[in-house]
Design an enzyme around this catalytic site. Structure first.
Site, PDB file in Angstrom:
ATOM      1  N   SER A 187       0.799  -1.227   0.000  1.00  0.00           N
ATOM      2  CA  SER A 187       0.000   0.000   0.000  1.00  0.00           C
ATOM      3  C   SER A 187       0.828   1.271   0.000  1.00  0.00           C
ATOM      4  CB  SER A 187      -0.947  -0.006   1.196  1.00  0.00           C
ATOM      5  OG  SER A 187      -0.225  -0.175   2.394  1.00  0.00           O
ATOM      6  N   HIS A 207      -5.545  -4.033  -1.402  1.00  0.00           N
ATOM      7  CA  HIS A 207      -5.426  -3.024  -2.460  1.00  0.00           C
ATOM      8  C   HIS A 207      -5.489  -3.636  -3.858  1.00  0.00           C
ATOM      9  CE1 HIS A 207      -4.723   0.794  -0.356  1.00  0.00           C
ATOM     10  NE2 HIS A 207      -4.152   0.064   0.586  1.00  0.00           N
ATOM     11  N   LYS A 219     -12.149  -0.462   0.726  1.00  0.00           N
ATOM     12  CA  LYS A 219     -11.350   0.292  -0.245  1.00  0.00           C
ATOM     13  C   LYS A 219     -12.115   0.369  -1.567  1.00  0.00           C
ATOM     14  CE  LYS A 219      -7.208  -0.113   2.365  1.00  0.00           C
ATOM     15  NZ  LYS A 219      -6.412  -1.113   3.034  1.00  0.00           N
TER      16      LYS A 219
HETATM   17  C1  LIG Z   1      -6.223  -1.259   4.458  1.00  0.00           C
HETATM   18  C2  LIG Z   1      -5.624  -2.576   4.644  1.00  0.00           C
HETATM   19  C3  LIG Z   1      -6.145  -3.455   5.599  1.00  0.00           C
HETATM   20  C4  LIG Z   1      -7.263  -3.064   6.524  1.00  0.00           C
HETATM   21  O1  LIG Z   1      -8.505  -3.060   5.872  1.00  0.00           O
HETATM   22  P1  LIG Z   1      -9.740  -2.324   6.585  1.00  0.00           P
HETATM   23  O2  LIG Z   1     -10.918  -2.930   5.942  1.00  0.00           O
HETATM   24  O3  LIG Z   1      -9.585  -0.872   6.316  1.00  0.00           O
HETATM   25  O4  LIG Z   1      -9.640  -2.639   8.042  1.00  0.00           O
HETATM   26  C5  LIG Z   1      -5.578  -4.712   5.709  1.00  0.00           C
HETATM   27  N1  LIG Z   1      -4.540  -5.080   4.936  1.00  0.00           N
HETATM   28  C6  LIG Z   1      -3.998  -4.259   4.019  1.00  0.00           C
HETATM   29  C7  LIG Z   1      -2.867  -4.726   3.176  1.00  0.00           C
HETATM   30  C8  LIG Z   1      -4.513  -2.977   3.847  1.00  0.00           C
HETATM   31  O5  LIG Z   1      -3.989  -2.158   2.943  1.00  0.00           O
END
Ligand SMILES: *Cc1c(COP(=O)(O)O)cnc(C)c1O
Length: 395
Positions: free
Chosen positions: A183, A211, A242
């Site tokens: 990310s 992502h 996301k």
């Molecule tokens: C954003 C993210 C999460 C967390 O996801 P949420 O639904 O926002 O709790 C977990 N793993 C990765 C790699 C992320 O980028």
């Protein structure tokens, strides 16, 4: 007395400020979209994970409203006692079909999904081989498991193989875990090679596709689809927060594993279910992604245009191969000043410094979205060019 006991907090905050690492959190007063109202100002939004614009999509909003009328606003309990609604199960079935897996179990967030699955798969007698740049929720889930944690050099299957050759034999079970898309840099794991290595040494293999969902693979089916590894990756983590634009997370994989988590996953057993509105909105999101690839195609068209133009201007975009576009600046104070001046130009793009990224690797992270029109992208590029020249980043 109280003041003394809490002095460490003031010290730490002062240190963060001195190093330019204190985070000033801005407030949004509008829906998420290409343009947002931020701290009272209309600004181009280049920092949300709302890749496809679903966070304010009419179809998802309408589905959420209908679900509130039918089911109310709260789930009432944890899923295993009285919180599982028919729409929770529908969402799991639909996500399983979308991802091409046997089973899915949904959670309140992607973070929860990682805390749920890792401690269910490995314990004190076991070992986790974890990419050194993995997301914080993988790190925390790994710590909760009490397994030994071995960090392997970023995206390096050869180094992973050496570690497995040396250490795998000392443990009962082993898990190899990696982010699919990283990310902070926007690069991707060499999933096919890492899978082969993990398989050779009898390790469970898990990828966090937070992502990659809605971004990579055919019509946004994710990183496993991108590599054609269906049925081979044991566990995929997805997030609904996301590209899906709502809130929630899930574990996808063999039904044996997802059913086991209904017995063993602590965030499933001890934290209330996702709300009906969220679940219904996610179902509408799956409908949209299954019916057309237009949004995903637009996301990639915007990404190609924006990144090519940024590189032509002379910005260093690191090793990104996805819509995550890090603009590498170096020291945190420069990145913060860059972000502040962009905001004055009407562009909302956040600076990221330590501990989110390594020291000396501060950056502005631009998140490209399908909601951006050509003129929006050009507006953003012009602001980057002006601030870049003013701050001596561009010549
Ligand atoms: C954003 C993210 C999460 C967390 O996801 P949420 O639904 O926002 O709790 C977990 N793993 C990765 C790699 C992320 O980028």
């Amino acid at each position: 007395m109280t003041a003394d006991k809490l002095a460490f907090i003031n010290d730490d905050i002062a240190a963060l400020k001195e190093q330019g690492l204190f985070i000033n959190i801005r407030t949004i007063q509008s829906p998420q979209g290409a343009w947002v109202e931020v701290d009272g100002k209309r600004a181009l939004n280049l920092c949300s994970n709302n890749y496809l614009g679903l966070a304010n999509h009419p179809a998802l909003k309408e589905a959420a409203q209908r679900a509130i009328e039918r089911y109310g606003v709260g789930p009432g309990a944890v899923r295993s006692i009285a919180g599982t609604l028919d729409i929770h199960l529908q969402l799991e079935e639909r996500l399983a079909r979308f991802k091409g897996v046997e089973g899915v179990i949904s959670f309140q967030s992607g973070f929860c999904a990682n805390l749920a699955v890792i401690p269910a798969l490995v314990e004190r007698e076991d070992v986790i081989f974890s990419d050194e740049l993995n997301h914080a929720s993988i790190i925390d889930g790994s710590r909760l498991s009490r397994a030994q944690i071995e960090r392997f050099p970023h995206a390096d299957p050869t180094a992973l193989e050496q570690m497995l050759a040396e250490k795998r034999g000392n443990f009962r079970r082993a898990l190899v875990v990696t982010d699919g898309v990283f990310s902070m840099d926007g690069d991707i794991a060499p999933l096919d090679k890492e899978y082969q290595v993990a398989e050779r040494y009898g390790c469970l293999f898990m990828v966090d596709d937070a992502h990659g969902e809605g971004v990579m693979g055919h019509g946004g089916r994710g990183i496993v689809d991108h590599f054609g590894l269906h049925g081979q990756v044991d566990v995929e983590i997805g997030t609904l927060s996301k590209a899906f634009g709502v809130m929630g997370g899930y574990v996808a994989g063999k039904k044996l594993i997802t059913d086991y988590l209904r017995q063993r996953a602590r965030p499933f057993l001890f934290s209330s279910a996702a709300t009906p509105a969220d679940v219904a909105a996610c179902l509408a999101g799956v409908d949209l992604l299954e019916s057309s690839t237009a949004l995903v195609d637009q996301l990639w068209a915007n990404t190609r245009f924006f990144k090519a133009e940024m590189q032509r201007l002379g910005f260093d975009l690191g090793r990104s191969v996805t819509p995550i576009t890090p603009v590498m600046l170096g020291e945190a104070p420069l990145a913060k000043e860059f972000s502040r001046q962009l905001f004055e130009e009407g562009v909302f793009a956040m600076a990221l410094g330590f501990p989110t990224v390594p020291r000396g690797k501060a950056r502005i992270r631009v998140m490209v979205s399908a909601t951006l029109q050509q003129r929006d992208l050009e507006f953003g590029l012009e602001a980057f060019a002006r601030v870049g020249k003013r701050l001596g980043v561009l010549r």
